[in-house]
Design a protein around this motif. Structure first.
Motif, PDB file in Angstrom:
ATOM      1  N   GLY A 221       0.822  -1.207   0.000  1.00  0.00           N
ATOM      2  CA  GLY A 221       0.000   0.000   0.000  1.00  0.00           C
ATOM      3  C   GLY A 221       0.853   1.252   0.000  1.00  0.00           C
ATOM      4  N   ALA A 222       0.251   2.349   0.396  1.00  0.00           N
ATOM      5  CA  ALA A 222       0.863   3.677   0.474  1.00  0.00           C
ATOM      6  C   ALA A 222       0.908   4.386  -0.875  1.00  0.00           C
ATOM      7  N   GLU A 223       0.523   3.692  -1.926  1.00  0.00           N
ATOM      8  CA  GLU A 223       0.488   4.310  -3.259  1.00  0.00           C
ATOM      9  C   GLU A 223      -0.516   3.524  -4.109  1.00  0.00           C
ATOM     10  N   PRO A 224      -1.036   4.155  -5.147  1.00  0.00           N
ATOM     11  CA  PRO A 224      -1.991   3.429  -5.989  1.00  0.00           C
ATOM     12  C   PRO A 224      -1.311   2.320  -6.780  1.00  0.00           C
ATOM     13  N   TRP A 225      -2.013   1.238  -6.952  1.00  0.00           N
ATOM     14  CA  TRP A 225      -1.573   0.170  -7.849  1.00  0.00           C
ATOM     15  C   TRP A 225      -2.820  -0.476  -8.423  1.00  0.00           C
ATOM     16  N   THR A 226      -2.647  -1.322  -9.393  1.00  0.00           N
ATOM     17  CA  THR A 226      -3.808  -1.823 -10.133  1.00  0.00           C
ATOM     18  C   THR A 226      -3.902  -3.350 -10.038  1.00  0.00           C
ATOM     19  N   ASP A 227      -5.054  -3.859 -10.461  1.00  0.00           N
ATOM     20  CA  ASP A 227      -5.213  -5.314 -10.514  1.00  0.00           C
ATOM     21  C   ASP A 227      -4.246  -5.929 -11.519  1.00  0.00           C
ATOM     22  N   GLU A 228      -3.965  -5.159 -12.579  1.00  0.00           N
ATOM     23  CA  GLU A 228      -2.992  -5.649 -13.582  1.00  0.00           C
ATOM     24  C   GLU A 228      -1.636  -5.858 -12.914  1.00  0.00           C
ATOM     25  N   MET A 229      -1.280  -4.930 -12.027  1.00  0.00           N
ATOM     26  CA  MET A 229      -0.010  -5.060 -11.305  1.00  0.00           C
ATOM     27  C   MET A 229      -0.052  -6.314 -10.421  1.00  0.00           C
ATOM     28  N   SER A 351      -3.153   5.794 -13.184  1.00  0.00           N
ATOM     29  CA  SER A 351      -3.529   4.378 -13.067  1.00  0.00           C
ATOM     30  C   SER A 351      -4.139   3.849 -14.364  1.00  0.00           C
ATOM     31  N   GLN A 352      -4.785   4.728 -15.131  1.00  0.00           N
ATOM     32  CA  GLN A 352      -5.343   4.266 -16.407  1.00  0.00           C
ATOM     33  C   GLN A 352      -4.211   3.892 -17.354  1.00  0.00           C
ATOM     34  N   ILE A 353      -3.144   4.658 -17.287  1.00  0.00           N
ATOM     35  CA  ILE A 353      -1.985   4.375 -18.139  1.00  0.00           C
ATOM     36  C   ILE A 353      -1.367   3.042 -17.698  1.00  0.00           C
ATOM     37  N   GLU A 354      -1.258   2.860 -16.360  1.00  0.00           N
ATOM     38  CA  GLU A 354      -0.675   1.606 -15.852  1.00  0.00           C
ATOM     39  C   GLU A 354      -1.471   0.402 -16.342  1.00  0.00           C
ATOM     40  N   GLU A 355      -2.796   0.516 -16.217  1.00  0.00           N
ATOM     41  CA  GLU A 355      -3.671  -0.568 -16.657  1.00  0.00           C
ATOM     42  C   GLU A 355      -3.431  -0.887 -18.136  1.00  0.00           C
ATOM     43  N   ALA A 356      -3.389   0.163 -18.945  1.00  0.00           N
ATOM     44  CA  ALA A 356      -3.248  -0.021 -20.396  1.00  0.00           C
ATOM     45  C   ALA A 356      -1.888  -0.642 -20.725  1.00  0.00           C
ATOM     46  N   LEU A 357      -0.844  -0.188 -20.053  1.00  0.00           N
ATOM     47  CA  LEU A 357       0.502  -0.696 -20.338  1.00  0.00           C
ATOM     48  C   LEU A 357       0.620  -2.165 -19.952  1.00  0.00           C
ATOM     49  N   LEU A 358       0.137  -2.481 -18.752  1.00  0.00           N
ATOM     50  CA  LEU A 358       0.361  -3.833 -18.247  1.00  0.00           C
ATOM     51  C   LEU A 358      -0.548  -4.869 -18.900  1.00  0.00           C
ATOM     52  N   SER A 359      -1.549  -4.396 -19.638  1.00  0.00           N
ATOM     53  CA  SER A 359      -2.393  -5.381 -20.324  1.00  0.00           C
ATOM     54  C   SER A 359      -1.701  -5.880 -21.601  1.00  0.00           C
ATOM     55  N   VAL A 360      -0.565  -5.263 -21.938  1.00  0.00           N
ATOM     56  CA  VAL A 360       0.164  -5.689 -23.146  1.00  0.00           C
ATOM     57  C   VAL A 360       1.381  -6.513 -22.722  1.00  0.00           C
ATOM     58  N   LEU A 401       5.780  -3.327 -30.787  1.00  0.00           N
ATOM     59  CA  LEU A 401       5.387  -3.269 -29.380  1.00  0.00           C
ATOM     60  C   LEU A 401       4.919  -1.851 -29.017  1.00  0.00           C
ATOM     61  N   ARG A 402       5.675  -0.877 -29.502  1.00  0.00           N
ATOM     62  CA  ARG A 402       5.339   0.525 -29.206  1.00  0.00           C
ATOM     63  C   ARG A 402       3.920   0.856 -29.704  1.00  0.00           C
ATOM     64  N   LYS A 403       3.643   0.383 -30.905  1.00  0.00           N
ATOM     65  CA  LYS A 403       2.316   0.661 -31.487  1.00  0.00           C
ATOM     66  C   LYS A 403       1.210  -0.020 -30.681  1.00  0.00           C
ATOM     67  N   LYS A 404       1.490  -1.240 -30.230  1.00  0.00           N
ATOM     68  CA  LYS A 404       0.483  -1.960 -29.426  1.00  0.00           C
ATOM     69  C   LYS A 404       0.174  -1.183 -28.138  1.00  0.00           C
ATOM     70  N   LEU A 405       1.252  -0.663 -27.527  1.00  0.00           N
ATOM     71  CA  LEU A 405       1.076   0.067 -26.267  1.00  0.00           C
ATOM     72  C   LEU A 405       0.288   1.344 -26.508  1.00  0.00           C
ATOM     73  N   SER A 406       0.660   2.015 -27.579  1.00  0.00           N
ATOM     74  CA  SER A 406      -0.002   3.269 -27.901  1.00  0.00           C
ATOM     75  C   SER A 406      -1.499   3.027 -28.147  1.00  0.00           C
ATOM     76  N   ALA A 407      -1.795   1.946 -28.855  1.00  0.00           N
ATOM     77  CA  ALA A 407      -3.201   1.629 -29.144  1.00  0.00           C
ATOM     78  C   ALA A 407      -3.936   1.259 -27.856  1.00  0.00           C
ATOM     79  N   SER A 408      -3.243   0.543 -26.969  1.00  0.00           N
ATOM     80  CA  SER A 408      -3.880   0.136 -25.717  1.00  0.00           C
ATOM     81  C   SER A 408      -4.220   1.376 -24.872  1.00  0.00           C
ATOM     82  N   ILE A 409      -3.300   2.329 -24.844  1.00  0.00           N
ATOM     83  CA  ILE A 409      -3.564   3.557 -24.079  1.00  0.00           C
ATOM     84  C   ILE A 409      -4.716   4.330 -24.732  1.00  0.00           C
TER      85      ILE A 409
END
Ligand code: DLL
Length: 443
Positions: A221-229, A351-360, A401-409
């Motif tokens: 804890g002490a900071e936000p994290w996601t289910d993807e994490m 956190s939305q960015i984290e979610e999008a990144l980690l889903s790839v 990979l870069r394009k996939k991440l960009s599309a996910s975001i």
């Protein structure tokens, strides 16, 4: 009355009992405590008394728990403006501890505890650990920072009160952390999720596979994290990763914690009364709707907080948890109202960015969001490390990979942002709270 509730027996640990109170008894207890805390704040804290008088209110106006909505809010600037001791409600000779949280601007905010406050703090921490399935016999490596930060000492005394064995290692010195995890056979670790990522990354370099160790739980804890994490962390370390929430102004860690169901954090409502408000209208919103979490300390003596606006955004669940606890759950805190940034008119949270990144697949959980401004418009660049396995010399592979991440975001936040892939280990690692957002905009 207090004694009765504390001593109520429970199979797991005596202080876990309030987690299971029938709702009507919980409301009764909350009302009893709310009236007492409002009375003592009115009697002893000038700022609060002044605000009550402005509203023509006295403590007698609290007749039922829902009357809380008529009370004035408290905000972080109130703590700054009364620095250092202006909100203390007990004389210094009853205060046995102070903590402070370093703000981004100048002076820290100061919080205080009486002996009874510390006892309550330990008891809610015991309930956190118990909810995560820990007990006497567990060995808890406490890598939250010891000192003015509430994480270290809060978790420490809670773990001792549980009857577990504590390793008070504090944050940092990753090699030693890993050595002790192995040699002392820790069954649980307490640290920020971002620091655990550092441990996860370093262990194999030392020839240690965390999956082979007795470690079974992380209290993160002490900071936000996601289910993807969480989905990344759990299999890599073969542990269960539990979310713990708290803030210095209210007590420190121990306001809420996930149980083994891992679906929302139980708020220890007998001590911290939660409300969700619309941050614009400041009106309460019903359970099940998202808004800003407002907390009132029901038993704090040294520094009670009435309707403290946390800035943390969440939702209270309507449904009771299958674990049987009756205290309400809140959705994990994915964002704060003040970590939002606006890019081309769109509101974005880290956190939305984290979610999008980690889903790839192929990314590592190390990323940073850099905001810039070329004079006319804000821009954002997301820098993310490529996992060592996915790293390639081939430009086409990396570009794919870069394009996939960009599309996910883009799918997640509806705008196109620049993504920059960086080599493994380029992004600074944290020992405490990670800095995900770097704001280089000219003010
Ligand atoms: O971070 C207390 C703490 C220590 C909590 C150890 C959990 C574990 P502060 O430094 O005052 O206190 O920061 C409080 O951190 O308002 C949230 O914005 C954020 N925060 C804390 N826990 C979580 C969490 C401690 N589990 C601020 N998820 C809070 C998301 C969290 N954000």
């Amino acid at each position: 009355m207090n004694e009765f509730w504390h001593d109520a027996g429970c199979a797991f640990h005596p202080v876990s009992a309030p987690d299971y109170l029938p709702p009507s008894q919980l409301r009764q207890l909350q009302l009893h405590r709310l009236r007492a805390v409002v009375q003592s704040s009115y009697d002893k804290v000038e700022l609060f008394r002044g605000r009550m008088k402005e509203r023509g209110m006295t403590p007698e106006d609290i007749r039922q728990v829902t009357d809380i909505r008529h009370l004035p809010f408290t905000v972080k600037t109130d703590l700054r403006e009364t620095y250092p001791f202006g909100l203390f409600a007990t004389p210094m000779n009853e205060i046995v501890r102070m903590h402070a949280s370093s703000g981004t601007t100048g002076k820290p905010i100061v919080v205080a505890y009486t002996q009874e406050d510390l006892r309550v703090w330990s008891s809610v921490m015991v309930r956190c650990f118990a909810a995560a399935g820990l007990d006497r016999g567990d060995i808890i490596q406490n890598a939250y920072g010891y000192g003015l930060f509430t994480g270290g000492l809060g978790a420490h005394y809670g773990a001792e009160a549980l009857g577990a064995t504590v390793i008070p290692i504090s944050g940092g010195n990753t090699d030693r952390q890993i050595m002790l995890l192995k040699d002392f056979g820790a069954t649980a670790i307490c640290c920020t999720p971002s620091y655990f990522l550092r441990i996860l990354e370093r262990a194999p370099e030392m020839g240690i596979d965390l999956r082979d160790l007795p470690l079974k739980a992380g209290i993160f804890g002490a900071e936000p994290w996601t289910d993807e994490m969480r989905k990344r962390i759990e299999p890599e370390a073969n542990i269960k990763a539990y979310d713990i929430y708290g803030l210095s102004e209210i007590i420190g860690p121990g306001v809420a914690n996930e149980c083994v169901v891992q679906d929302g954090l139980h708020i220890f409502e007998d001590h911290f009364y939660p409300e969700i408000i619309d941050p614009e209208t400041l009106e309460p919103v019903p359970d099940g709707e998202e808004g800003e979490l407002v907390l009132t300390t029901l038993s704090k003596q040294a520094m009670p907080m009435i309707r403290y606006r946390t800035r943390d955004i969440t939702t209270l669940y309507k449904e009771q948890c299958p674990c049987g606890r009756t205290v309400r759950r809140m959705r994990r805190i994915a964002r704060r109202s003040d970590d939002m940034f606006i890019i081309r008119g769109v509101n974005v949270y880290p956190s939305q960015i984290e979610e999008a990144l980690l889903s790839v697949e192929g990314t590592s959980p190390h990323y940073q969001i850099v905001l810039t401004n070329d004079g006319s418009m804000d821009d954002v660049e997301v820098q993310v490390e490529v996992s060592p396995e996915a790293f390639s010399d081939k430009v086409s592979v990396m570009e794919g990979l870069r394009k996939k991440l960009s599309a996910s975001i883009e799918r997640t936040v509806n705008i196109r942002v620049n993504v920059r892939l960086v080599e493994p280990n380029k992004i600074a690692r944290s020992e405490g709270k990670a800095q995900r957002l770097i704001d280089n905009r000219k003010k």
